[in-house]
Design a protein around this motif. Structure first.
Motif, PDB file in Angstrom:
ATOM      1  N   ARG A 112      42.768  36.015  48.943  1.00 45.31           N
ATOM      2  CA  ARG A 112      43.487  37.227  49.324  1.00 45.31           C
ATOM      3  C   ARG A 112      44.684  37.451  48.412  1.00 45.31           C
ATOM      4  O   ARG A 112      44.946  38.568  47.968  1.00 45.31           O
ATOM      5  N   ASP A 114      38.331  41.467  46.956  1.00 47.02           N
ATOM      6  CA  ASP A 114      38.007  42.440  47.995  1.00 47.02           C
ATOM      7  C   ASP A 114      37.492  41.796  49.280  1.00 47.02           C
ATOM      8  O   ASP A 114      37.689  42.338  50.371  1.00 47.02           O
ATOM      9  N   THR A 115      36.800  40.666  49.155  1.00 41.37           N
ATOM     10  CA  THR A 115      36.180  40.025  50.325  1.00 41.37           C
ATOM     11  C   THR A 115      36.606  38.554  50.390  1.00 41.37           C
ATOM     12  O   THR A 115      35.772  37.655  50.220  1.00 41.37           O
ATOM     13  N   ALA A 158      33.865  47.171  37.963  1.00 44.66           N
ATOM     14  CA  ALA A 158      34.476  45.982  38.555  1.00 44.66           C
ATOM     15  C   ALA A 158      34.554  44.881  37.508  1.00 44.66           C
ATOM     16  O   ALA A 158      33.645  44.727  36.679  1.00 44.66           O
TER      17      ALA A 158
END
Length: 279
Positions: free
Chosen positions: A17, A22-23, A197
């Motif tokens: 994080r 993103d995940t 990305a």
């Protein structure tokens, strides 16, 4: 001991994080499950089990690679595609869930001889042959390194005796006719590459872009397909979400009929299908 499995998962998730992934929790689960050699869904069952220092250290070594945006499939050595594990390396495009739309569409009708143009990891043709035990096929790619990965996947999933892999520039080395031709060609325009990305920087560029408008592969495939399709045979290609109209027109111009654009699970145009006339 460093703590519990849950504490290790929390630490990894926090690390991801902070890195801006993103995940973060999903990535943390997949990575820790890989280190512990368990299914990600089992982590909740063993959440309070002790996590050895060595496993946590290994997890963070791998996490550092993910922090740099290396695809998770490269870190784990592969990914699941249509319920099967496929080896993935930097020599091939990472199979994506969206491509399963093509698989689902292909399985709606019978087929016995399949041609996969630009096979990469072999995910498409190996899956189609695994789903139809009587079918045979040919997979082509310009990359000899990619073909080695495809061959290993075919062997691992026990279809190697029913598929031939050829180093070929689209149809150049292909003979014969097929009742199903499939392809997930490079469809990203050169002008779009810088907006992608960061994970895609680790994938083979020639599998992503044609260094042009993103449509040149479809022109070649649509133009050559009629020579290699039996009457009633199908051509199916994956597309970018804005390319449906253009690619469908190419199919019609090549003489294919019943041309249809199919959406993926998110409702975006994903696959164009056309059929060779029977007369």
């Amino acid at each position: 001991m460093s703590g519990t499995v849950q504490q290790g998962l929390t630490a990894l998730s926090r690390y991801f994080r902070k890195a801006g992934l993103d995940t973060p929790l999903t990535d943390a689960r997949r990575l820790l499950a890989h280190v512990l050699k368990v299914d990600p869904g089992r982590l909740i069952v063993i959440a309070e089990d002790p996590l050895p220092d060595a496993d946590l250290e290994r997890a963070f070594i791998l996490a550092a690679r993910r922090k740099d945006r290396r695809p998770m499939s490269h870190i784990l050595g592969g990914r699941m595609f249509y319920g099967r594990w496929f080896e993935v390396t930097a020599d091939v495009l990472d199979p994506r869930p969206e491509t399963e739309t093509l698989i689902e569409a292909a399985l709606k009708q019978p087929y016995s001889e399949v041609l996969d143009l630009g096979t990469g990891s072999g995910a498409i043709i190996v899956t189609l042959l695994a789903e139809r035990p009587q079918a045979t096929g040919v997979g082509t790619d310009l990359s000899a390194a990619a073909l080695k990965v495809a061959d290993r996947n075919a062997r691992a999933l026990q279809v190697a005796d029913r598929v031939v892999f050829l180093e070929s520039d689209w149809f150049a080395a292909v003979g014969g006719k097929f009742d199903l031709i499939v392809s997930n060609p490079p469809y990203i325009a050169q002008s779009e590459m810088e907006t992608l990305a960061p994970e895609l920087a680790f994938e083979p560029r020639q599998a992503l872009t044609d260094e042009g408008d993103g449509l040149s592969a479809y022109r070649t495939i649509a133009g050559g397909a009629p020579t290699h399709l039996v009457p009633g045979g199908r051509l199916m290609v994956e597309i970018g979400p804005t390319q449906g109209v253009d690619v469908a027109e190419m199919f019609r111009a090549a003489g294919l009929e019943n041309v249809t654009v199919l959406p993926d699970l998110d409702g975006r145009d994903r696959v164009v299908v056309g059929e060779m006339p029977r007369d």
